[in-house]
Write an enzyme that holds these catalytic residues in place. Structure first.
Site, PDB file in Angstrom:
ATOM      1  N   VAL A  54       0.840  -1.192   0.000  1.00  0.00           N
ATOM      2  CA  VAL A  54       0.000   0.000   0.000  1.00  0.00           C
ATOM      3  C   VAL A  54       0.876   1.243   0.000  1.00  0.00           C
ATOM      4  O   VAL A  54       1.218   1.773   1.037  1.00  0.00           O
ATOM      5  CB  VAL A  54      -0.915   0.015   1.233  1.00  0.00           C
ATOM      6  CG1 VAL A  54      -1.813   1.232   1.197  1.00  0.00           C
ATOM      7  CG2 VAL A  54      -1.720  -1.263   1.288  1.00  0.00           C
ATOM      8  N   PRO A  55       1.253   1.679  -1.184  1.00  0.00           N
ATOM      9  CA  PRO A  55       2.100   2.864  -1.308  1.00  0.00           C
ATOM     10  C   PRO A  55       1.320   4.124  -0.975  1.00  0.00           C
ATOM     11  O   PRO A  55       0.808   4.792  -1.848  1.00  0.00           O
ATOM     12  CB  PRO A  55       2.529   2.841  -2.779  1.00  0.00           C
ATOM     13  CG  PRO A  55       1.448   2.095  -3.489  1.00  0.00           C
ATOM     14  CD  PRO A  55       0.844   1.144  -2.478  1.00  0.00           C
ATOM     15  N   CYS A  56       1.223   4.406   0.295  1.00  0.00           N
ATOM     16  CA  CYS A  56       0.468   5.583   0.703  1.00  0.00           C
ATOM     17  C   CYS A  56       1.099   6.840   0.136  1.00  0.00           C
ATOM     18  O   CYS A  56       0.464   7.870   0.023  1.00  0.00           O
ATOM     19  CB  CYS A  56       0.408   5.660   2.227  1.00  0.00           C
ATOM     20  SG  CYS A  56       1.936   5.173   3.005  1.00  0.00           S
ATOM     21  N   HIS A  57       2.356   6.743  -0.230  1.00  0.00           N
ATOM     22  CA  HIS A  57       3.020   7.923  -0.784  1.00  0.00           C
ATOM     23  C   HIS A  57       2.469   8.252  -2.164  1.00  0.00           C
ATOM     24  O   HIS A  57       2.650   9.325  -2.678  1.00  0.00           O
ATOM     25  CB  HIS A  57       4.534   7.683  -0.844  1.00  0.00           C
ATOM     26  CG  HIS A  57       4.910   6.451  -1.573  1.00  0.00           C
ATOM     27  ND1 HIS A  57       5.171   5.255  -0.930  1.00  0.00           N
ATOM     28  CD2 HIS A  57       5.037   6.218  -2.888  1.00  0.00           C
ATOM     29  CE1 HIS A  57       5.471   4.354  -1.863  1.00  0.00           C
ATOM     30  NE2 HIS A  57       5.384   4.903  -3.051  1.00  0.00           N
ATOM     31  N   VAL A  59      -0.595   8.316  -2.700  1.00  0.00           N
ATOM     32  CA  VAL A  59      -1.881   8.982  -2.446  1.00  0.00           C
ATOM     33  C   VAL A  59      -1.623  10.412  -2.000  1.00  0.00           C
ATOM     34  O   VAL A  59      -0.880  10.655  -1.054  1.00  0.00           O
ATOM     35  CB  VAL A  59      -2.664   8.225  -1.366  1.00  0.00           C
ATOM     36  CG1 VAL A  59      -4.044   8.834  -1.211  1.00  0.00           C
ATOM     37  CG2 VAL A  59      -2.760   6.751  -1.715  1.00  0.00           C
TER      38      VAL A  59
END
Length: 110
Positions: A54-57, A59
């Site tokens: 989950v590459p929150c970066h 987002v």
DNA sequence: GCTTTGACTCTCG
DNA sequence: TCGAGAGCCAAAG
């Protein structure tokens, strides 16, 4: 439709669909889920049990600004800085905590 | 089971 | 153009 998976897991699934070198927004994820829980999406990121998956970066805010979470408030953490570095490595240009050509890299076609 | 909070977004002033 | 407030939904206490 039964929600076998929690809301956050759905967010992860969509986020995982985001191709490398592209970014998305909380709104897009929420809309893709068929809801308006923009904040719920962010909360999922906060937990982020699937860190690499989950590459929150990837987002960002609707304005294309990476700031909005532990970054603008905690510059000492410079956690965002690291994420930005990753984004640049992915091919996304980030300047001043903002996605360059955000609309161009904006991925909402899940 | 109700209340509080939250990495948001939109609209009004 | 910038600032503050309201709205929305979901997860955690």
């Amino acid at each position: 439709m039964k929600s076998n998976q929690s809301f956050n897991e759905k967010v992860y699934a969509l986020l995982r669909k985001v191709p490398k070198g592209k970014v998305t927004t909380y709104k897009a994820l929420a809309e893709a889920l068929g809801t308006k829980a923009y904040r719920a999406v962010g909360q999922a990121m906060r937990c982020n049990p699937y860190a690499p998956k989950v590459p929150c970066h990837r987002v960002v805010a609707s304005d294309g600004t990476v700031g909005g979470f532990s970054g603008s408030r905690n510059p000492k953490s410079r956690e965002v800085k690291r994420k930005i570095k990753i984004l640049r490595s992915e091919g996304v240009k980030v300047h001043n905590n903002t996605i360059v050509d955000f609309k161009k890299e904006y991925f909402l076609n899940f």
